[in-house]
Design an enzyme around this catalytic site. Structure first.
Site, PDB file in Angstrom:
ATOM      1  N   TYR A  27      15.817  15.520   1.581  1.00 42.57           N
ATOM      2  CA  TYR A  27      15.191  13.985   1.106  1.00 42.57           C
ATOM      3  C   TYR A  27      15.136  13.032   2.341  1.00 42.57           C
ATOM      4  O   TYR A  27      14.634  12.177   2.260  1.00 42.57           O
ATOM      5  CB  TYR A  27      16.414  13.472   0.646  1.00 42.57           C
ATOM      6  CG  TYR A  27      16.740  13.928  -0.695  1.00 42.57           C
ATOM      7  CD1 TYR A  27      15.971  13.796  -1.889  1.00 42.57           C
ATOM      8  CD2 TYR A  27      18.088  14.742  -1.179  1.00 42.57           C
ATOM      9  CE1 TYR A  27      15.908  14.584  -3.226  1.00 42.57           C
ATOM     10  CE2 TYR A  27      18.247  15.187  -2.204  1.00 42.57           C
ATOM     11  CZ  TYR A  27      17.211  15.171  -3.476  1.00 42.57           C
ATOM     12  OH  TYR A  27      17.287  15.619  -4.755  1.00 42.57           O
ATOM     13  N   ASP A  91      12.346   7.336 -23.582  1.00 40.97           N
ATOM     14  CA  ASP A  91      11.903   6.430 -24.581  1.00 40.97           C
ATOM     15  C   ASP A  91      11.684   4.992 -23.951  1.00 40.97           C
ATOM     16  O   ASP A  91      10.865   4.219 -24.653  1.00 40.97           O
ATOM     17  CB  ASP A  91      12.976   6.254 -25.756  1.00 40.97           C
ATOM     18  CG  ASP A  91      12.671   7.662 -26.758  1.00 40.97           C
ATOM     19  OD1 ASP A  91      11.853   8.452 -26.554  1.00 40.97           O
ATOM     20  OD2 ASP A  91      13.878   7.823 -27.082  1.00 40.97           O
ATOM     21  N   HIS A 104       8.741  12.029  -6.910  1.00 44.59           N
ATOM     22  CA  HIS A 104       9.965  12.764  -6.242  1.00 44.59           C
ATOM     23  C   HIS A 104       9.824  12.994  -5.083  1.00 44.59           C
ATOM     24  O   HIS A 104       8.870  13.523  -4.437  1.00 44.59           O
ATOM     25  CB  HIS A 104      10.084  14.162  -7.273  1.00 44.59           C
ATOM     26  CG  HIS A 104      10.431  13.882  -8.636  1.00 44.59           C
ATOM     27  ND1 HIS A 104      11.686  13.464  -9.082  1.00 44.59           N
ATOM     28  CD2 HIS A 104       9.616  14.006  -9.426  1.00 44.59           C
ATOM     29  CE1 HIS A 104      11.619  13.394 -10.293  1.00 44.59           C
ATOM     30  NE2 HIS A 104      10.263  13.589 -10.663  1.00 44.59           N
ATOM     31  N   LEU A 105      10.756  12.674  -3.942  1.00 33.63           N
ATOM     32  CA  LEU A 105      10.545  12.920  -2.749  1.00 33.63           C
ATOM     33  C   LEU A 105      10.621  14.587  -2.357  1.00 33.63           C
ATOM     34  O   LEU A 105       9.813  15.092  -1.698  1.00 33.63           O
ATOM     35  CB  LEU A 105      11.856  12.485  -2.106  1.00 33.63           C
ATOM     36  CG  LEU A 105      12.109  10.931  -1.633  1.00 33.63           C
ATOM     37  CD1 LEU A 105      13.296  10.425  -1.583  1.00 33.63           C
ATOM     38  CD2 LEU A 105      11.118  10.276  -0.796  1.00 33.63           C
ATOM     39  N   ARG A 115      15.024  21.696 -12.569  1.00 33.51           N
ATOM     40  CA  ARG A 115      14.332  20.471 -11.884  1.00 33.51           C
ATOM     41  C   ARG A 115      12.626  20.327 -12.262  1.00 33.51           C
ATOM     42  O   ARG A 115      11.996  19.457 -12.144  1.00 33.51           O
ATOM     43  CB  ARG A 115      14.375  20.454 -10.650  1.00 33.51           C
ATOM     44  CG  ARG A 115      15.784  19.995  -9.872  1.00 33.51           C
ATOM     45  CD  ARG A 115      16.067  19.894  -8.415  1.00 33.51           C
ATOM     46  NE  ARG A 115      17.375  20.182  -8.088  1.00 33.51           N
ATOM     47  CZ  ARG A 115      18.290  19.082  -7.963  1.00 33.51           C
ATOM     48  NH1 ARG A 115      17.666  17.978  -8.179  1.00 33.51           N
ATOM     49  NH2 ARG A 115      19.415  19.482  -7.405  1.00 33.51           N
TER      50      ARG A 115
HETATM   51  C1  DQA Z   1      14.471  13.701  -6.936  1.00 32.82           C
HETATM   52  C2  DQA Z   1      14.557  15.070  -7.325  1.00 32.82           C
HETATM   53  C3  DQA Z   1      15.698  15.176  -8.627  1.00 32.82           C
HETATM   54  O1  DQA Z   1      15.686  16.302  -9.031  1.00 32.82           O
HETATM   55  C4  DQA Z   1      17.059  14.719  -8.001  1.00 32.82           C
HETATM   56  O2  DQA Z   1      17.966  14.938  -9.017  1.00 32.82           O
HETATM   57  C5  DQA Z   1      17.082  13.475  -7.212  1.00 32.82           C
HETATM   58  C6  DQA Z   1      16.153  13.110  -6.389  1.00 32.82           C
HETATM   59  C7  DQA Z   1      13.515  13.441  -5.565  1.00 32.82           C
HETATM   60  O3  DQA Z   1      13.165  12.490  -5.411  1.00 32.82           O
HETATM   61  O4  DQA Z   1      13.052  14.606  -5.046  1.00 32.82           O
HETATM   62  O5  DQA Z   1      17.901  12.610  -7.429  1.00 32.82           O
HETATM   63  O6  DQA Z   1      14.213  12.885  -8.123  1.00 32.82           O
END
Ligand code: DQA
Length: 151
Positions: A27, A91, A104-105, A115
């Site tokens: 992250y 929803d 997503h990061l 995921r």
């Molecule tokens: C996330 C990816 C998700 O799978 C994970 O649960 C996160 C961060 C991302 O920004 O990469 O909390 O959304």
């Protein structure tokens, strides 16, 4: 400069309040407020104004989405783990009727199989994944074009 139809609500879901404590190799090690500063500066370069919301409560997240049409013209959503299973959040996003981009990061396609699933499939203009903070700039560029806003 703020003008009509340029407000973007940037929503972060569960565990983003502790972003700086999450695995930096995945992250990036930055805090949510650092991330938000970068997002706001990318937004302003595009003539957009970002407003931010984060919660660890799924119900509060849904309730914010219920209010979103009064607050914003478009949405950037990173719902964290809720992305992968919360039909309730999907929803609520659909209910907004607002153009949205999912961010997503990390590269969610290259991690665990679960995921790869996103409840936002079919609801968002695009899904940006694996580009770190720059992914938000991409999302904002898409929304600026969609809204007809230029910097
Ligand atoms: C996330 C990816 C998700 O799978 C994970 O649960 C996160 C961060 C991302 O920004 O990469 O909390 O959304």
């Amino acid at each position: 400069m703020t003008s009509a139809h340029n407000r973007v609500a940037v929503l972060h879901g569960v565990n983003f309040d502790l972003l700086e404590r999450r695995d930096a190799s995945i992250y990036g090690g930055l805090s949510l407020s650092e991330l938000e500063r970068r997002i706001q500066s990318a937004a302003r370069e595009r003539g957009l104004e970002a407003i931010f919301f984060q919660t660890n409560s799924e119900g509060e997240f849904a309730e914010y989405l219920h209010r979103a049409p009064e607050l914003a013209d478009a949405i950037v959503i990173n719902a964290g783990a809720w992305t992968h299973y919360s039909r309730a959040i999907a929803d609520a996003l659909e209910l907004t009727g607002l153009p949205a981009v999912e961010v997503h990061l990390s590269d969610v396609e290259a991690r665990q199989d679960w995921r790869r699933v996103s409840v936002f499939d079919g609801l968002v203009l695009e899904k940006v994944s694996g580009k770190g903070p720059d992914g938000y700039a991409d999302a904002l560029a898409t929304l600026a074009t969609h809204l007809g806003v230029s910097g």
